[in-house]
Design an enzyme around this catalytic site. Structure first.
Site, PDB file in Angstrom:
ATOM      1  N   ASN A 155       0.866  -1.176   0.000  1.00  0.00           N
ATOM      2  CA  ASN A 155       0.000   0.000   0.000  1.00  0.00           C
ATOM      3  C   ASN A 155       0.904   1.228   0.000  1.00  0.00           C
ATOM      4  O   ASN A 155       1.525   1.532   1.012  1.00  0.00           O
ATOM      5  CB  ASN A 155      -0.894  -0.039   1.261  1.00  0.00           C
ATOM      6  CG  ASN A 155      -1.712   1.229   1.425  1.00  0.00           C
ATOM      7  OD1 ASN A 155      -1.758   2.075   0.532  1.00  0.00           O
ATOM      8  ND2 ASN A 155      -2.360   1.369   2.582  1.00  0.00           N
ATOM      9  N   TRP A 156       0.967   1.878  -1.141  1.00  0.00           N
ATOM     10  CA  TRP A 156       1.885   3.023  -1.274  1.00  0.00           C
ATOM     11  C   TRP A 156       1.350   4.261  -0.554  1.00  0.00           C
ATOM     12  O   TRP A 156       2.052   5.263  -0.454  1.00  0.00           O
ATOM     13  CB  TRP A 156       2.135   3.347  -2.744  1.00  0.00           C
ATOM     14  CG  TRP A 156       2.861   2.278  -3.519  1.00  0.00           C
ATOM     15  CD1 TRP A 156       3.249   1.042  -3.077  1.00  0.00           C
ATOM     16  CD2 TRP A 156       3.288   2.361  -4.894  1.00  0.00           C
ATOM     17  NE1 TRP A 156       3.881   0.355  -4.088  1.00  0.00           N
ATOM     18  CE2 TRP A 156       3.928   1.132  -5.212  1.00  0.00           C
ATOM     19  CE3 TRP A 156       3.203   3.345  -5.888  1.00  0.00           C
ATOM     20  CZ2 TRP A 156       4.470   0.877  -6.480  1.00  0.00           C
ATOM     21  CZ3 TRP A 156       3.731   3.085  -7.145  1.00  0.00           C
ATOM     22  CH2 TRP A 156       4.366   1.864  -7.423  1.00  0.00           C
ATOM     23  N   LYS A 157       0.102   4.239  -0.119  1.00  0.00           N
ATOM     24  CA  LYS A 157      -0.554   5.386   0.532  1.00  0.00           C
ATOM     25  C   LYS A 157      -0.397   6.638  -0.346  1.00  0.00           C
ATOM     26  O   LYS A 157      -0.389   6.520  -1.562  1.00  0.00           O
ATOM     27  CB  LYS A 157      -0.008   5.569   1.950  1.00  0.00           C
ATOM     28  CG  LYS A 157      -0.134   4.269   2.766  1.00  0.00           C
ATOM     29  CD  LYS A 157       0.070   4.434   4.235  1.00  0.00           C
ATOM     30  CE  LYS A 157      -0.098   3.089   4.927  1.00  0.00           C
ATOM     31  NZ  LYS A 157       0.029   3.170   6.382  1.00  0.00           N
ATOM     32  N   HIS A 184      -9.341   1.084   5.093  1.00  0.00           N
ATOM     33  CA  HIS A 184      -8.061   1.278   5.789  1.00  0.00           C
ATOM     34  C   HIS A 184      -8.278   2.189   6.998  1.00  0.00           C
ATOM     35  O   HIS A 184      -9.101   3.106   6.954  1.00  0.00           O
ATOM     36  CB  HIS A 184      -7.029   1.890   4.823  1.00  0.00           C
ATOM     37  CG  HIS A 184      -5.649   1.825   5.378  1.00  0.00           C
ATOM     38  ND1 HIS A 184      -5.191   2.724   6.321  1.00  0.00           N
ATOM     39  CD2 HIS A 184      -4.645   0.939   5.174  1.00  0.00           C
ATOM     40  CE1 HIS A 184      -3.948   2.386   6.653  1.00  0.00           C
ATOM     41  NE2 HIS A 184      -3.591   1.310   5.975  1.00  0.00           N
ATOM     42  N   GLU A 235      -6.698   4.580   8.047  1.00  0.00           N
ATOM     43  CA  GLU A 235      -6.522   6.016   7.764  1.00  0.00           C
ATOM     44  C   GLU A 235      -7.775   6.599   7.118  1.00  0.00           C
ATOM     45  O   GLU A 235      -8.077   7.782   7.293  1.00  0.00           O
ATOM     46  CB  GLU A 235      -5.263   6.214   6.892  1.00  0.00           C
ATOM     47  CG  GLU A 235      -4.006   5.960   7.728  1.00  0.00           C
ATOM     48  CD  GLU A 235      -2.829   5.351   6.971  1.00  0.00           C
ATOM     49  OE1 GLU A 235      -2.804   5.407   5.735  1.00  0.00           O
ATOM     50  OE2 GLU A 235      -1.924   4.809   7.651  1.00  0.00           O
ATOM     51  N   GLU A 277      -4.985  -5.060  10.515  1.00  0.00           N
ATOM     52  CA  GLU A 277      -3.944  -4.066  10.754  1.00  0.00           C
ATOM     53  C   GLU A 277      -4.252  -3.339  12.061  1.00  0.00           C
ATOM     54  O   GLU A 277      -5.072  -2.404  12.072  1.00  0.00           O
ATOM     55  CB  GLU A 277      -3.913  -3.042   9.617  1.00  0.00           C
ATOM     56  CG  GLU A 277      -3.647  -3.635   8.258  1.00  0.00           C
ATOM     57  CD  GLU A 277      -3.080  -2.589   7.290  1.00  0.00           C
ATOM     58  OE1 GLU A 277      -1.930  -2.761   6.889  1.00  0.00           O
ATOM     59  OE2 GLU A 277      -3.771  -1.611   6.980  1.00  0.00           O
ATOM     60  N   GLY A 309       2.955   2.062  10.946  1.00  0.00           N
ATOM     61  CA  GLY A 309       3.963   3.116  10.846  1.00  0.00           C
ATOM     62  C   GLY A 309       4.688   3.420  12.143  1.00  0.00           C
ATOM     63  O   GLY A 309       5.373   4.439  12.238  1.00  0.00           O
ATOM     64  N   SER A 359       3.764  -2.307  10.322  1.00  0.00           N
ATOM     65  CA  SER A 359       5.212  -2.390  10.579  1.00  0.00           C
ATOM     66  C   SER A 359       5.832  -3.720  10.154  1.00  0.00           C
ATOM     67  O   SER A 359       6.750  -4.210  10.814  1.00  0.00           O
ATOM     68  CB  SER A 359       5.514  -2.079  12.058  1.00  0.00           C
ATOM     69  OG  SER A 359       5.173  -0.738  12.351  1.00  0.00           O
ATOM     70  N   GLY A 384       3.049  -1.094   4.243  1.00  0.00           N
ATOM     71  CA  GLY A 384       3.057   0.334   3.921  1.00  0.00           C
ATOM     72  C   GLY A 384       4.472   0.788   3.614  1.00  0.00           C
ATOM     73  O   GLY A 384       4.976   0.604   2.508  1.00  0.00           O
ATOM     74  N   GLY A 385       5.147   1.346   4.608  1.00  0.00           N
ATOM     75  CA  GLY A 385       6.471   1.950   4.423  1.00  0.00           C
ATOM     76  C   GLY A 385       7.453   1.078   3.657  1.00  0.00           C
ATOM     77  O   GLY A 385       8.126   1.553   2.728  1.00  0.00           O
TER      78      GLY A 385
HETATM   79  P1  13P Z   1       3.311   0.258   7.660  1.00  0.00           P
HETATM   80  O1  13P Z   1       3.820  -1.012   7.003  1.00  0.00           O
HETATM   81  O2  13P Z   1       4.033   1.491   7.198  1.00  0.00           O
HETATM   82  O3  13P Z   1       3.236   0.125   9.144  1.00  0.00           O
HETATM   83  O4  13P Z   1       1.797   0.453   7.140  1.00  0.00           O
HETATM   84  C1  13P Z   1       0.908  -0.600   7.221  1.00  0.00           C
HETATM   85  C2  13P Z   1      -0.313  -0.228   6.480  1.00  0.00           C
HETATM   86  O5  13P Z   1      -1.072   0.623   6.918  1.00  0.00           O
HETATM   87  C3  13P Z   1      -0.572  -0.898   5.204  1.00  0.00           C
HETATM   88  O6  13P Z   1      -1.872  -0.665   4.754  1.00  0.00           O
END
Ligand code: 13P
Length: 250
Positions: free
Chosen positions: A9-11, A96, A98, A166, A172, A212, A233-234
């Protein structure tokens, strides 16, 4: 046997030039017959562009779709599931944390979005997970059971739907739950899926862990019972770390 899914997920990251470099670096290593499925979810500004790059062996997904059931109309700023499909993507995330946190998305909204995605022919990844307060209050299992029951549509099956657990406090932050905690939640989600969809579908549906995930912890997390992949994510913003996680799949 559930094939593991490694999803990025590149956000809200990547201008066109960055997306090109990242996507090409990810796609260059992929093959059509890998022992895991791979999915990347770029932001909407580059979704169509990334989907047009050669991407054999990698699925392309959006990060969200509109709540309205209409394929088009007066919904400023929204992108319908049909539009996502038209851009060349076959998957989407919904729900998600967010989106839930910054856009007030409820379980009912997430369920509607999941149905819109499935009806448009997309495979949907429904994200769930408890907040830190909920975990500290001992309510994590109850929260994810409720989210599963309230977000998963009767239209869902193991081909068109994936669940991603998640925990909000792990996203993050570099913090991850213990493997015992992950196993407890994933077992509860599968049990709840069986109540909603029947045990045959529930047994086949993939449940990802996200929050993470890094190359250093990937193997341990991916080996937990009922963990059928990762939502990253990251670490998905660098082809090397994304692939290092994928290669932790045995
Ligand atoms: P991180 O891997 O940066 O913690 O993010 C997880 C995430 O929200 C993937 O959708």
């Amino acid at each position: 046997m559930r094939k593991k899914l490694i999803a990025g997920n590149w956000k809200m990251n990547s201008l066109k030039s960055e997306a090109k470099a990242l996507a090409e670096a990810v796609f260059s290593k992929a093959k059509t017959d890998m022992p895991f499925d791979m999915l990347v979810c770029p932001p909407m500004n580059v979704l169509g562009f990334v989907a047009e790059l050669p991407h054999d062996g990698v699925f392309i997904g959006a990060q969200d779709v509109a709540e309205t059931q209409k394929a088009s109309g007066a919904f400023t700023g929204d992108i319908s599931a049909q539009m996502v499909k038209d851009l060349g993507a076959d998957w989407t995330l919904v729900g998600h944390s967010e989106r839930r946190q910054y856009h007030g998305e409820t379980n009912a909204i997430v369920k509607q979005k999941a149905e819109n995605a499935i009806n448009a022919g997309l495979t949907v990844v429904i994200c769930i997970g408890e907040t830190l307060n909920e975990r500290e209050a001992g309510k994590a299992v109850e929260v994810v059971r409720n989210q599963t029951r309230e977000c998963v549509s009767a239209l869902a099956n193991a081909e068109n739907c994936v669940i991603a657990y998640e925990p909000v406090w792990a996203i993050g932050t570099g913090k991850v739950p213990t493997t015992a905690d992950v196993a407890e939640i994933h077992a509860a989600v599968r049990d709840e899926l069986a109540k909603v969809l029947g045990s045959e579908i529930a047994d086949k549906m993939r449940i990802l862990y996200g929050g993470s995930v890094k190359p250093e912890n990937a193997k341990e997390l991916l080996n937990v019972e009922n963990v059928d992949g990762a939502l990253i994510g990251g670490a998905s913003l660098k082809a090397d770390s994304f692939w290092a996680i994928a290669e932790a799949v045995k």
